[in-house]
Scaffold this motif. Structure first.
Motif, short mmCIF file in Angstrom:
data_model
loop_
_atom_site.label_atom_id
_atom_site.label_comp_id
_atom_site.label_asym_id
_atom_site.label_seq_id
_atom_site.Cartn_x
_atom_site.Cartn_y
_atom_site.Cartn_z
N LEU A 83 56.81 13.55 17.62
CA LEU A 83 56.83 12.93 16.10
C LEU A 83 55.37 13.29 16.08
O LEU A 83 54.98 13.13 14.87
N ASN A 84 53.98 12.82 17.38
CA ASN A 84 52.55 13.05 17.04
C ASN A 84 52.65 14.15 16.05
O ASN A 84 51.54 14.43 15.57
N ASP A 85 52.76 15.43 16.62
CA ASP A 85 52.56 17.03 15.92
C ASP A 85 53.73 16.82 14.45
O ASP A 85 52.72 17.19 13.98
N ILE A 86 54.16 15.92 14.14
CA ILE A 86 55.21 15.77 12.82
C ILE A 86 53.95 15.58 12.03
O ILE A 86 53.48 15.97 11.44
N GLU A 87 53.64 14.31 12.53
CA GLU A 87 52.71 13.72 11.72
C GLU A 87 51.34 14.88 11.76
O GLU A 87 50.77 14.05 10.90
N ARG A 88 50.97 15.18 12.85
CA ARG A 88 49.45 15.62 12.86
C ARG A 88 49.52 16.94 11.74
O ARG A 88 48.49 16.99 10.29
N GLY A 89 50.48 17.47 12.29
CA GLY A 89 51.26 18.82 10.88
C GLY A 89 50.62 18.36 9.17
O GLY A 89 50.45 18.74 8.43
N MET A 90 51.76 16.86 8.44
CA MET A 90 51.60 16.15 7.28
C MET A 90 50.15 16.07 7.33
O MET A 90 49.97 16.43 5.76
N ALA A 91 49.68 15.67 7.86
CA ALA A 91 48.12 14.61 7.96
C ALA A 91 47.78 16.56 7.21
O ALA A 91 46.13 16.65 6.31
N PHE A 92 47.29 17.79 8.31
CA PHE A 92 46.72 18.36 7.37
C PHE A 92 47.35 19.17 6.14
O PHE A 92 46.51 19.30 5.26
N SER A 93 48.74 19.78 6.22
CA SER A 93 48.85 19.66 4.76
C SER A 93 48.98 18.73 3.64
O SER A 93 47.82 19.09 3.18
N GLU A 94 48.48 17.54 3.85
CA GLU A 94 47.84 17.30 2.87
C GLU A 94 46.34 16.65 2.51
O GLU A 94 46.26 16.45 1.72
N ASN A 95 45.77 17.32 3.46
CA ASN A 95 44.56 17.59 3.42
C ASN A 95 44.40 18.79 2.63
O ASN A 95 43.63 18.67 0.60
N GLU A 96 45.02 19.31 2.61
CA GLU A 96 44.69 20.97 1.72
C GLU A 96 45.38 21.08 0.82
O GLU A 96 44.74 21.17 -0.55
N LYS A 97 46.78 20.38 0.71
CA LYS A 97 47.17 20.25 -0.26
C LYS A 97 45.80 19.52 -1.71
O LYS A 97 46.53 19.30 -3.21
N SER A 98 45.12 18.29 -1.29
CA SER A 98 44.51 17.61 -2.18
C SER A 98 43.18 17.91 -2.22
O SER A 98 42.20 18.43 -3.15
N MET A 99 42.91 18.92 -1.42
CA MET A 99 41.84 19.79 -1.82
C MET A 99 41.96 21.06 -2.83
O MET A 99 41.43 20.86 -3.94
N LEU A 100 43.42 21.92 -2.86
CA LEU A 100 44.23 22.89 -4.16
C LEU A 100 44.01 21.92 -4.85
O LEU A 100 43.63 22.12 -6.78
N LYS A 101 44.67 20.58 -5.20
CA LYS A 101 44.42 19.67 -6.69
C LYS A 101 43.01 19.00 -6.87
O LYS A 101 43.02 19.55 -8.79
N LYS A 102 42.37 19.37 -6.07
CA LYS A 102 40.81 19.51 -7.18
C LYS A 102 39.94 20.63 -7.23
O LYS A 102 39.09 20.45 -7.99
N ILE A 103 40.19 21.75 -6.91
CA ILE A 103 40.01 22.66 -6.93
C ILE A 103 40.70 22.83 -8.19
O ILE A 103 40.06 23.45 -9.11
N ASP A 104 41.80 22.66 -8.47
CA ASP A 104 42.97 23.16 -9.39
C ASP A 104 41.51 22.23 -10.89
O ASP A 104 41.95 22.58 -11.92
N ARG A 105 41.57 20.58 -10.93
CA ARG A 105 41.28 20.37 -11.90
C ARG A 105 39.39 20.48 -12.02
O ARG A 105 39.35 20.68 -13.44
N ALA A 106 39.17 21.43 -10.84
CA ALA A 106 38.02 21.82 -11.18
C ALA A 106 37.83 23.28 -12.15
O ALA A 106 36.96 23.64 -13.04
N LEU A 107 39.03 23.48 -11.70
CA LEU A 107 38.97 25.32 -12.43
C LEU A 107 39.55 24.62 -14.37
O LEU A 107 39.15 25.34 -15.27
#
Length: 201
Positions: free
Chosen positions: A57-81
């Motif tokens: 469960l910890n591995d799944i949660e860590r993976g979700m945190a990594f994924s959400e962090n990268e998706k958040s960065m993508l949203k910021k980049i899309d707004r900047a573009l």
């Protein structure tokens, strides 16, 4: 901002976006995110040790945190573009001043100038002991605990618990534990001596 600098930052944002998308694909390929293969490979989790399940469960949660962090960065980049296209890139969303090019070079998707970002960062964090502001107005109708109304015979938290507990009674059933009652199953009453006597010689 000059057209040359806008083109430079747009290129930089697109490179960063591509890097993050590649990273997300790699994380999916390596099963860092989105994989439940280890959990779903077993018919039941019932026989597993709880710490094994917790690790998975910890591995799944860590993976979700990594994924959400990268998706958040993508949203910021899309707004900047989008801001590059609208000619609003490099302008602070709060004060409307231009964000220094040095900051944008380091953080191309920055939305705030240094001063406004510092103001956000310096906002007081909520403490675990902070109480809701409504309590100042409402007060404590049932006291703060068993010792809050030591010298008061009013309706306190213990009384409120007993009042609620009175609705939890089942009639015609004895809920109280009696130490003298015999709770041993009949099969468990057999002594070792009786068991040995039953064995063939």
């Amino acid at each position: 901002m000059q057209k040359l600098m806008l083109d430079y930052f747009e290129k930089k944002l697109n490179c960063e976006k591509k890097r993050i998308e590649e990273l997300l694909k790699l994380m999916i390929k390596n099963e860092t995110i989105g994989s439940k293969s280890e959990i779903s490979s077993e018919l039941s989790l019932y026989d597993n040790h709880p710490s094994d399940i917790a690790t998975e469960l910890n591995d799944i949660e860590r993976g979700m945190a990594f994924s959400e962090n990268e998706k958040s960065m993508l949203k910021k980049i899309d707004r900047a573009l989008e801001n590059v296209k609208n000619n609003t890139y490099g302008i602070c969303k709060v004060c409307g001043k231009e964000i220094p090019e040095e900051r944008l070079d380091f953080l191309p998707y920055a939305e705030y100038c240094v001063e406004c970002q510092n103001n956000f960062s310096n906002l007081k964090q909520r403490n675990i002991y902070d109480r809701p502001v409504e309590e100042e107005v409402l007060g404590y109708p049932f006291g703060k605990g068993k010792d809050s109304n030591k010298y008061d015979t009013g309706f306190d938290s213990e009384d409120s618990y007993r009042a609620v507990e009175s609705y939890n009674e089942i009639h015609n059933v004895d809920e109280n534990y009696e130490p003298e009652a015999d709770y041993v199953e009949p099969i468990e009453k057999i002594s070792n001596e009786q068991y040995k006597n039953q064995l063939p010689d």
